[in-house]
Write an enzyme that holds these catalytic residues in place. Structure first.
Site, PDB file in Angstrom:
ATOM      1  N   GLU A 157      -4.514   3.263   6.679  1.00  0.00           N
ATOM      2  CA  GLU A 157      -4.705   2.945   5.410  1.00  0.00           C
ATOM      3  C   GLU A 157      -5.313   4.246   4.724  1.00  0.00           C
ATOM      4  OE1 GLU A 157      -4.829  -0.879   3.796  1.00  0.00           O
ATOM      5  OE2 GLU A 157      -5.804  -0.133   1.883  1.00  0.00           O
ATOM      6  N   ARG A 163       0.512  -1.162   0.120  1.00  0.00           N
ATOM      7  CA  ARG A 163       0.018   0.109  -0.175  1.00  0.00           C
ATOM      8  C   ARG A 163       0.812   1.204  -0.183  1.00  0.00           C
ATOM      9  NH1 ARG A 163      -2.228  -3.962  -0.791  1.00  0.00           N
ATOM     10  NH2 ARG A 163      -3.957  -4.524  -0.011  1.00  0.00           N
ATOM     11  N   SER A 169     -10.454  -0.195   3.726  1.00  0.00           N
ATOM     12  CA  SER A 169      -9.573  -0.702   4.774  1.00  0.00           C
ATOM     13  C   SER A 169      -9.225   0.657   5.599  1.00  0.00           C
ATOM     14  CB  SER A 169      -8.376  -1.207   4.614  1.00  0.00           C
ATOM     15  OG  SER A 169      -8.558  -2.662   4.019  1.00  0.00           O
TER      16      SER A 169
HETATM   17  C1  LIG Z   1     -15.624  -1.200  -1.016  1.00  0.00           C
HETATM   18  C2  LIG Z   1     -14.081  -1.014  -1.063  1.00  0.00           C
HETATM   19  C3  LIG Z   1     -13.250  -2.073  -1.093  1.00  0.00           C
HETATM   20  C4  LIG Z   1     -11.898  -1.767  -1.187  1.00  0.00           C
HETATM   21  N1  LIG Z   1     -10.973  -2.711  -1.527  1.00  0.00           N
HETATM   22  C5  LIG Z   1      -9.773  -2.273  -1.668  1.00  0.00           C
HETATM   23  C6  LIG Z   1      -8.721  -3.543  -1.723  1.00  0.00           C
HETATM   24  O1  LIG Z   1      -9.319  -4.883  -1.999  1.00  0.00           O
HETATM   25  N2  LIG Z   1      -7.409  -3.336  -1.865  1.00  0.00           N
HETATM   26  C7  LIG Z   1      -7.079  -1.951  -1.745  1.00  0.00           C
HETATM   27  O2  LIG Z   1      -5.788  -1.789  -1.961  1.00  0.00           O
HETATM   28  N3  LIG Z   1      -7.811  -1.087  -1.560  1.00  0.00           N
HETATM   29  C8  LIG Z   1      -9.080  -1.231  -1.454  1.00  0.00           C
HETATM   30  N4  LIG Z   1     -10.105  -0.226  -1.287  1.00  0.00           N
HETATM   31  C9  LIG Z   1      -9.515   1.068  -1.018  1.00  0.00           C
HETATM   32  C10 LIG Z   1      -9.306   1.987  -2.203  1.00  0.00           C
HETATM   33  O3  LIG Z   1     -10.114   1.698  -3.232  1.00  0.00           O
HETATM   34  C11 LIG Z   1      -7.837   2.047  -2.896  1.00  0.00           C
HETATM   35  O4  LIG Z   1      -7.027   2.583  -1.938  1.00  0.00           O
HETATM   36  C12 LIG Z   1      -7.693   2.500  -4.248  1.00  0.00           C
HETATM   37  O5  LIG Z   1      -6.286   2.671  -4.504  1.00  0.00           O
HETATM   38  C13 LIG Z   1      -8.125   4.133  -4.209  1.00  0.00           C
HETATM   39  O6  LIG Z   1      -8.309   4.622  -5.438  1.00  0.00           O
HETATM   40  P1  LIG Z   1      -8.912   6.218  -5.611  1.00  0.00           P
HETATM   41  O7  LIG Z   1      -9.025   6.631  -7.074  1.00  0.00           O
HETATM   42  O8  LIG Z   1     -10.502   6.215  -4.896  1.00  0.00           O
HETATM   43  O9  LIG Z   1      -8.128   6.905  -4.731  1.00  0.00           O
HETATM   44  P2  LIG Z   1      -8.458   8.082  -3.962  1.00  0.00           P
HETATM   45  O10 LIG Z   1      -9.226   7.967  -2.589  1.00  0.00           O
HETATM   46  O11 LIG Z   1      -9.069   9.403  -4.614  1.00  0.00           O
HETATM   47  O12 LIG Z   1      -6.901   8.911  -3.480  1.00  0.00           O
HETATM   48  C14 LIG Z   1      -6.371   7.968  -2.686  1.00  0.00           C
HETATM   49  C15 LIG Z   1      -4.785   8.539  -2.599  1.00  0.00           C
HETATM   50  O13 LIG Z   1      -4.412   8.809  -3.877  1.00  0.00           O
HETATM   51  C16 LIG Z   1      -3.687   9.799  -4.533  1.00  0.00           C
HETATM   52  N5  LIG Z   1      -4.032  10.172  -5.748  1.00  0.00           N
HETATM   53  C17 LIG Z   1      -5.236   9.793  -6.464  1.00  0.00           C
HETATM   54  N6  LIG Z   1      -5.317   9.945  -7.845  1.00  0.00           N
HETATM   55  C18 LIG Z   1      -3.721  10.166  -7.878  1.00  0.00           C
HETATM   56  C19 LIG Z   1      -2.896  10.725  -9.056  1.00  0.00           C
HETATM   57  N7  LIG Z   1      -3.538  10.641 -10.405  1.00  0.00           N
HETATM   58  N8  LIG Z   1      -1.696  10.706  -9.019  1.00  0.00           N
HETATM   59  C20 LIG Z   1      -1.098  10.668  -7.773  1.00  0.00           C
HETATM   60  N9  LIG Z   1      -1.724  10.491  -6.640  1.00  0.00           N
HETATM   61  C21 LIG Z   1      -3.042  10.468  -6.616  1.00  0.00           C
HETATM   62  C22 LIG Z   1      -4.677  10.796  -3.306  1.00  0.00           C
HETATM   63  O14 LIG Z   1      -4.286  12.024  -3.566  1.00  0.00           O
HETATM   64  C23 LIG Z   1      -4.736  10.261  -2.055  1.00  0.00           C
HETATM   65  O15 LIG Z   1      -3.686  10.421  -1.561  1.00  0.00           O
HETATM   66  C24 LIG Z   1     -11.651  -0.429  -1.228  1.00  0.00           C
HETATM   67  C25 LIG Z   1     -12.328   0.522  -1.030  1.00  0.00           C
HETATM   68  C26 LIG Z   1     -13.602   0.387  -1.033  1.00  0.00           C
HETATM   69  C27 LIG Z   1     -14.850   1.579  -0.894  1.00  0.00           C
END
Ligand SMILES: Cc1cc2nc3c(=O)[nH]c(=O)nc-3n(C[C@H](O)[C@H](O)[C@H](O)COP(=O)(O)OP(=O)(O)OC[C@H]3O[C@@H](n4cnc5c(N)ncnc54)[C@H](O)[C@@H]3O)c2cc1C
Length: 283
Positions: free
Chosen positions: A277, A157, A207
């Protein structure tokens, strides 16, 4: 570019917390975003907000996002190129249509490509870095550069994007080609697996805590009595203890208070310090 003021946080994040943020800019392409970044000192890059909770404030830096229509998934030779604003649902449609295999483990999660690279999204023993070839990045001065995966750091992560002020604008992935039917079935099975083990239909951010080395945060929370534990409008899911659920109208302070309570209890009972996380965005 679309600039919106006073945007409800419920529209920006999967947890759908209470309140507003003052400015959100959605860019049509990387060049437009790069130009904005070069002209502004502070901005917060957001993907689909599935790992983010905001403290509502007019003083937060402007939030910037890349359109989900920028570089929709397409083949370049054997690899697939995708814009950072593209969502998992678009990756799944592409995979089902073409038989491209590799993205299936993400099925059902409301995340973007950029957010998944920044967090090094992973589950079931797979991580997004495993299929990453290179990333196109915007630097703070607005320069666009390509970085091969070997030039970046990735861990559990963790990625370079958590320590460098770099923005992912697109990425190149490798995978395998299978029959679309096989890929469809795997996606279907993976969504079912998630629905059965995670509160996918609830307002949640995934998480709460990272797993400490050799331990499972969900088990620690369960052992300490937090599975299904509710305080005000937030609750640790009764389906998966490491998922926090917004029961309706949850505030940032309620989330932080429950995180602190669980953390303190686990330090006391097990001597383990849990690290979040979820990204808590505050002033
Ligand atoms: C139902 C559910 C299930 C999930 N299951 C998992 C799982 O199995 N495994 C897992 O690892 N996570 C899981 N997650 C958590 C989440 O989906 C992940 O952390 C995912 O990587 C976040 O993506 P996002 O686009 O929503 O990021 P955001 O929440 O929009 O951003 C997260 C971070 O990334 C940064 N960021 C976003 N876009 C960029 C970019 N283009 N360049 C640089 N930095 C950026 C943001 O500034 C922030 O710090 C889950 C979430 C939910 C709601």
């Amino acid at each position: 570019m679309i600039h919106t003021r006073q945007v409800p946080i419920s529209q920006l994040t999967s947890f759908q917390g209470e309140g507003y943020v003052s400015d959100v800019f959605v860019f049509d392409d990387a060049a437009e975003m790069a130009h904005y970044v070069a002209m502004h000192d502070a901005c917060l890059i957001l993907g689909k907000g599935s790992n983010t909770v905001f403290e509502p404030s007019d003083a937060l830096s402007p939030i910037i996002q890349l359109s989900s229509q920028y570089k929709t998934p397409h083949f370049v030779g054997d690899t697939v190129h995708v814009g950072a604003g593209v969502g998992v649902n678009q990756l799944m449609s592409f995979s089902k249509e073409t038989g491209f295999s590799g993205f299936e483990f993400m099925a059902g999660v409301p995340a973007s490509v950029g957010g998944m690279i920044a967090m090094n999204f992973g589950c079931w023993g797979k991580e997004i870095v495993d299929m990453l070839v290179s990333v196109d990045v915007v630097l703070p001065d607005g320069t666009l550069v390509k970085k091969d995966v070997a030039e970046l750091e990735f861990g559990y992560r963790f990625s370079s994007f958590q320590i460098e002020p770099w923005i992912v604008v697109s990425a190149c992935f490798y995978g395998a080609l299978k029959s679309p039917e096989e890929v469809k079935k795997d996606i279907f099975d993976n969504v079912n697996e998630r629905v059965n083990s995670q509160p996918l239909r609830d307002k949640t951010f995934g998480s709460v805590f990272r797993n400490p080395p050799g331990l499972h945060a969900a088990q620690l929370l369960e052992d300490a009595g937090f599975k299904g534990y509710k305080k005000g409008r937030v609750m640790f899911s009764d389906q998966h203890a490491n998922f926090m659920v917004n029961l309706g109208g949850a505030t940032y302070s309620e989330v932080v208070a429950l995180i602190q309570e669980a953390r303190a209890a686990i330090v006391q009972s097990k001597g383990v310090h849990l690290m979040t996380e979820v990204v808590l965005v505050t002033l």
